[in-house]
Every structure is written in structure tokens, then in C-alpha cells.
Scaffold this active site. Sequence first.
Site, PDB file in Angstrom:
ATOM      1  N   CYS A   2       8.292 -10.027  37.392  1.00  0.00           N
ATOM      2  CA  CYS A   2       7.704 -10.986  38.318  1.00  0.00           C
ATOM      3  C   CYS A   2       6.478 -10.371  38.995  1.00  0.00           C
ATOM      4  O   CYS A   2       6.379  -9.161  39.135  1.00  0.00           O
ATOM      5  CB  CYS A   2       8.710 -11.360  39.393  1.00  0.00           C
ATOM      6  N   ARG A  27       2.043  -9.434  32.988  1.00  0.00           N
ATOM      7  CA  ARG A  27       3.423  -9.001  33.196  1.00  0.00           C
ATOM      8  C   ARG A  27       4.423  -9.969  32.572  1.00  0.00           C
ATOM      9  O   ARG A  27       5.599  -9.649  32.467  1.00  0.00           O
ATOM     10  CB  ARG A  27       3.714  -8.890  34.702  1.00  0.00           C
ATOM     11  N   TRP A  74       9.742 -14.372  36.160  1.00  0.00           N
ATOM     12  CA  TRP A  74      10.409 -14.245  34.868  1.00  0.00           C
ATOM     13  C   TRP A  74      11.891 -14.368  35.175  1.00  0.00           C
ATOM     14  O   TRP A  74      12.446 -13.530  35.886  1.00  0.00           O
ATOM     15  CB  TRP A  74      10.098 -12.895  34.232  1.00  0.00           C
ATOM     16  N   ASN A  99      10.514  -9.754  43.809  1.00  0.00           N
ATOM     17  CA  ASN A  99      10.592  -9.173  42.475  1.00  0.00           C
ATOM     18  C   ASN A  99      11.728  -8.158  42.498  1.00  0.00           C
ATOM     19  O   ASN A  99      11.799  -7.344  43.413  1.00  0.00           O
ATOM     20  CB  ASN A  99       9.263  -8.482  42.144  1.00  0.00           C
ATOM     21  N   GLY A 100      12.645  -8.221  41.530  1.00  0.00           N
ATOM     22  CA  GLY A 100      13.781  -7.301  41.510  1.00  0.00           C
ATOM     23  C   GLY A 100      15.082  -8.079  41.485  1.00  0.00           C
ATOM     24  O   GLY A 100      15.096  -9.259  41.131  1.00  0.00           O
ATOM     25  N   GLU A 479      16.316  11.487  20.352  1.00  0.00           N
ATOM     26  CA  GLU A 479      15.291  10.847  21.180  1.00  0.00           C
ATOM     27  C   GLU A 479      14.892  11.768  22.335  1.00  0.00           C
ATOM     28  O   GLU A 479      13.706  11.908  22.650  1.00  0.00           O
ATOM     29  CB  GLU A 479      15.826   9.498  21.697  1.00  0.00           C
ATOM     30  N   LYS A 483      11.175  13.242  23.054  1.00  0.00           N
ATOM     31  CA  LYS A 483      10.453  13.115  24.333  1.00  0.00           C
ATOM     32  C   LYS A 483       9.925  14.473  24.769  1.00  0.00           C
ATOM     33  O   LYS A 483       8.784  14.601  25.182  1.00  0.00           O
ATOM     34  CB  LYS A 483      11.370  12.574  25.439  1.00  0.00           C
ATOM     35  N   GLU A 486       7.030  15.792  22.315  1.00  0.00           N
ATOM     36  CA  GLU A 486       5.742  15.088  22.326  1.00  0.00           C
ATOM     37  C   GLU A 486       5.025  15.244  23.668  1.00  0.00           C
ATOM     38  O   GLU A 486       3.805  15.203  23.729  1.00  0.00           O
ATOM     39  CB  GLU A 486       5.898  13.603  21.956  1.00  0.00           C
ATOM     40  N   HIS A 502      27.895  23.856  11.193  1.00  0.00           N
ATOM     41  CA  HIS A 502      27.507  23.868   9.778  1.00  0.00           C
ATOM     42  C   HIS A 502      26.117  24.475   9.568  1.00  0.00           C
ATOM     43  O   HIS A 502      25.543  24.321   8.503  1.00  0.00           O
ATOM     44  CB  HIS A 502      27.554  22.443   9.220  1.00  0.00           C
ATOM     45  N   LYS A 601      -0.781   5.501  20.968  1.00  0.00           N
ATOM     46  CA  LYS A 601       0.290   4.625  21.430  1.00  0.00           C
ATOM     47  C   LYS A 601       0.787   3.744  20.292  1.00  0.00           C
ATOM     48  O   LYS A 601       1.989   3.542  20.127  1.00  0.00           O
ATOM     49  CB  LYS A 601      -0.209   3.769  22.600  1.00  0.00           C
TER      50      LYS A 601
HETATM   51  O1  M6R Z   1       5.324   0.581  18.782  1.00  0.00           O
HETATM   52  P1  M6R Z   1       6.453   1.200  17.997  1.00  0.00           P
HETATM   53  O2  M6R Z   1       7.779   1.060  18.675  1.00  0.00           O
HETATM   54  O3  M6R Z   1       6.502   0.695  16.599  1.00  0.00           O
HETATM   55  O4  M6R Z   1       6.114   2.744  17.935  1.00  0.00           O
HETATM   56  C1  M6R Z   1       6.909   3.601  17.184  1.00  0.00           C
HETATM   57  C2  M6R Z   1       6.599   5.057  17.488  1.00  0.00           C
HETATM   58  O5  M6R Z   1       5.271   5.346  17.177  1.00  0.00           O
HETATM   59  C3  M6R Z   1       6.848   5.393  18.956  1.00  0.00           C
HETATM   60  O6  M6R Z   1       8.153   5.072  19.349  1.00  0.00           O
HETATM   61  C4  M6R Z   1       6.619   6.882  19.212  1.00  0.00           C
HETATM   62  O7  M6R Z   1       7.589   7.633  18.564  1.00  0.00           O
HETATM   63  C5  M6R Z   1       6.600   7.197  20.704  1.00  0.00           C
HETATM   64  N1  M6R Z   1       5.491   8.022  21.025  1.00  0.00           N
HETATM   65  C6  M6R Z   1       7.812   7.921  21.179  1.00  0.00           C
HETATM   66  O8  M6R Z   1       7.778   8.181  22.543  1.00  0.00           O
END
Ligand code: M6R
Length: 606
Positions: A2, A27, A74, A99-100, A479, A483, A486, A502, A601
Amino acid sequence: MCGIVGAVGHKQCSDVLLDALKRLEYRGYDSSGIVTIHDSAIALKRAVGKLVNLDLALKETPLLGDIGIGHTRWATHGGVSNENAHPHVASGRVAIVHNGIIENHRTIRARLEAAGHQFSSDTDSEVLAHLFVEAFDAGLDPAMATRQVLDEIDGAYAFAVMAIDHPDLLIVARNASPLALGIGDDACYIGSDAIALSHLTRKVVYLKDHDYALVRADGVSVYQADGTPVNREAVIVAASPGLVDKGGYRHYMEKEIHEQPDAIAHSLAAMTNEYGRLTAQMSDEALRSIDGIVMVAAGTSHYATQIARYWIESLARVPVACEVASEFHYRQPATAPYNTAIAISQSGESLDTLMAMRHAAVCGLQTIGLVNVPSSTIAREADFVLPTRAGPEIGVASTKAFTAQLTVLLCFAVALARAKGQIDEARAEAIHAEIQALPSLVGKALGLFDAIRPVAHQLSQAKSALYLGRGALYPLAMEGALKLKELSYIHAEGFASGEMKHGPIALIEEDLPVVALLAADAVMAKASSNLREASARGGKIILLSEARAAAEVDYASAVITVPDVDPLLAPILIAIPAQILAYLTAVEKGTDVDQPRNLAKSVTVE
Ligand code: M6R
């Protein structure tokens, strides 16, 4: 999410409020409204659908007045309708936008209704308007009234209040939802972010969590939760801020981590039908025809598919294969028994995922696109679309899109299981209730920044780290490792805890950080003994865990706990400290958090 706007002291402010709402369109919203005070009366206009509808309504009967508030909604609580659109007005005297989520709205509403208050919407937000009426009736001044209201409500909020009794001020407050105050020459403004105000002023004050403020034409008075006046410095924002601003946070990623309660609530709302039941955006007949699912995705989205496999297989008993999109595209897969492909992508534009989805279609599979950008190529080409409503994600490291994807995938698993007769309505409802509680639990987990900071400081000294998890926490371990690597460029790998013996256990040496993910689920005891083995060989265990699982562990060097939760939802909740740990480690190392080296991105090349 929102959007909130407001103005005080601006001549005939409804036009600038409408402009401000237009700047918040990014948004996402399904209805909108503006309210002003003119001639000692409240004047309200609301419209369902796009802002053009509100614009038309305002052209028909303009709203006069130099003070007003506006909102783009929303839906979360209550369907999309004029009555549920904000602003909400109580007793013709108090108007609010919010909002919330007010988590204890049911209790408050019952109390107020018993005291004679009449509600006109199904929203959680309307209680705010009635609470202020009650406080003003008790003779409280605006600051005292606000403290009384804040003492009673639980949850995440940014809200603005306007009252006939105090026609020269706006009351605002925030906790976990963004709010900016704009300081103009003869008027002041409020907005969910500085972009909403960029046509009015560049001088902006960002409220901190639990702050509240009285906003008048000649300035703002800000208070902390305990009522002490506090000086929040004004900053000058860029002349033309980008599409989205940082809302006073240091990085987009930090802001997006904090937006997760909203992202989850809105994604859940998108998966809830008009009868309040979870839906998969397709008919039960279409769901029943799904015999097997291939999920194609990349990076973080791929790990979301791997967590969802545990849910879909255990709840719906439908076989699931999770494929790295760039690999699936060039394989000649034997598709039986799979007749459905789900392509999962935040951007909806990752070329690998798009090509994999096209390849699945060529192989004869029906396609479902699960995307955060509704106009994206994957959304346009898929047979069905499942939306996440996380709002724009700017930080390269995916955070709120990930937990929104998981929310939608769990809703999908429940709808599929119910359509296939694998779970009954009562079980579906029980899981639904757990998901509804998630935004609040995530909000609590967001309070972990200070506890995690010293752990991140230690981790930032490491050259390498392992992440371990078992069951649905195994993909989350991968994951978490992604994080960390990267963002901070520290080498990290995620392993299944049970797989350590293993081979990977050979990597353990004195003081190697081992980030261990643990929940009170069916595999907790086994996972814990795997972790104990790593600890016995010198690994320094950093435990990210539910509170009750942590109580079983006596070998960790750092323990970070999230609230207890149904094991099904543990991967979503434990994702929060994993994100915060990676974020704070990167901040310690001074890397470019929002745009790590070599990364884009949206990856639109193969
Ligand atoms: O836009 P997408 O979800 O398709 O992107 C996929 C990956 O490129 C994305 O998740 C990437 O691994 C991120 N940098 C992870 O934080």
C-alpha cells in the site's frame, strides 16, 4: 504494498495528493482514495481499480481543502471494494490511511463494537480510526491519543490520521512499514517514500521504527515510543530520485529485508479467493489434471523450487523435479510423468528460465509462470500465472522475492493437495492460518539485526564457510551460502547435513564457521547429531534455529533464534536471519551490497 500520502497547509491539496499517489503506482494496488477536511467536514473519494478512476471521480466532484491524506491499497484483509478502500472514516470525524497489518484487529474491533462503534469495512485498518475517535472522546490531545492507540495495537504499520477536532495537523506513526515526512516552504507532506513527494519537496525526514509525529504546515514534531521528543535529521534527497528510494535505510537490500512482512501478506492475499480460501489461480479441474511438475528456475528462485518440492510432494503427493533452468533447456528430458512446468523468476526475464519454460512447452507440458513482475515475458508467455506481490526488488541479492515465492508455492501446494483430495478442508485451513501468522513472525525475526551483528563481524574474518540443513532446510542452506558468497565474496557451500559424513566433513577444520539451520521437525534429532559431528571436529557452529530446537543444542558458539513455527513454514522464517547474516557480513567487509561485483539483477543472456 500500500502507498500513503498526505499534505497539510497546501492550497487545495487533492491534486498534489493524486500526483503523489501516481508516483507510488509502482508498488502495486487495487483501489485508491483521498480524503480532505473542508468547511469543518470530512470529504472522501474512493475508487476501485486504477488511479484514473479516482481521477475521474475527483473531476466530477473535486475535493476542496488544504489538508488531506490519500492511499493506494493492495488488499490483505477484506476484498477489493469501495468500502474496503482507504481512507477509512469513523464517526464522520477521524480519517485514517494505513499500510501494514494490525494483528490484533479482531480483538480491538470486538471491544469497540461492544462499546457502540459501527464499522463500515472488513479491513484490519479501520480499527485505527475508531481508536482515535475513542481517544479524542476521552479528552486526550493528539500526542497522548497516539500513544494510547500505539499501546493497544500489535503488528506492522505506517499510518496517517486526520481529525475534525484538530484540522491543522496530521498524526503519523510507523513500525516496520516505511514513512517519509516532506518539509516544504509553507506546507508539510507525508509519503510512503520520498519519490511520492519528489514534485513537492526534496527535504525529507525519515521516521524510525516506533516513532510517531505530529505534522503541521510549519514543521514536524517527532516522538519516540516512550513519548520523548526526538530530533530526526532532515536529509536532502536527489533531485530526481530513481524509481524506488531507500526509505532511510542504508541499502536497498536492508529495506527489502524489512519489507518482507508486507511482501508475504500481499502475496498471500493474491493466493486467497473471495471466499477466503487458498487458491492456485486455476480451477480445481485444472489442478486435478496435474500429474507431475517440473520446476525450472535459476539462483535463489531455484532454491525456492527445491523447498517447494518438499511441500508439494508431501501434501499433494504429486512428483516434482527441480531443474536448473540453463541445464533443462539443453537436455532431452524424459518428461513422463510430468505434464506441467512451473517457471519461477523474480524478474520474469531471466533468459535461462524463459528458454527452459519454452523448452517445456515444446516438450508438451502446460506452463505456469510464477513471477514478481506481472508484465514480464514469462508472465505473458505462460499458460497460467501465479503472482508474487513483493513490489520492486532493487538489491541484486534476492530477499523479499524469495520469501514471497515460498509463500505462493506453499499456497499452491495446499490448493493442489485439496483439489486432489490429499488433504481435507480442515488441514488446508490450519495451514492457511499458519501462513496468515507468518508476516507477524517475520516482523519479530527482523528484530535480530543487533543479535546477529557480532556474529557477522566474526564471519567477515573467515575465508570460507559451510551452511548445513536437513529436509526442507537443506535448500535453504544452499540459499544462505549463495547469499553470503554473492554479497561478501566469502567462499560458502551449502550441504545436506546428512551428506557431510560422505565427504564434505573433510573440509572441517579448527574454527571453520558452520552455519547450521535447525527446526523442530521430523529430522531434528538426526540433523542435530550431524551438526554435533561437525562441532566435534572443530567447526564453529553458528545456529540459526527455532527457539525450541535451539534448546536441544549445547555445542553452538552462537545461537540466533526465531519464534517457534509449524515445521512446514520453518524455511521461510529461518531465511530471515540467514539474509541478515549475509547482509551484515557484507556491510562489515564494505562490499557493494546492492550491486555486488560481476552480478546483474536480471540475467538476460545465456
Ligand atoms: O529474476 P530471477 O528470479 O529469474 O533471477 C534468478 C537469479 O538470477 C537470482 O535469484 C540470483 O541468483 C540472485 N542474485 C540471488 O540473490
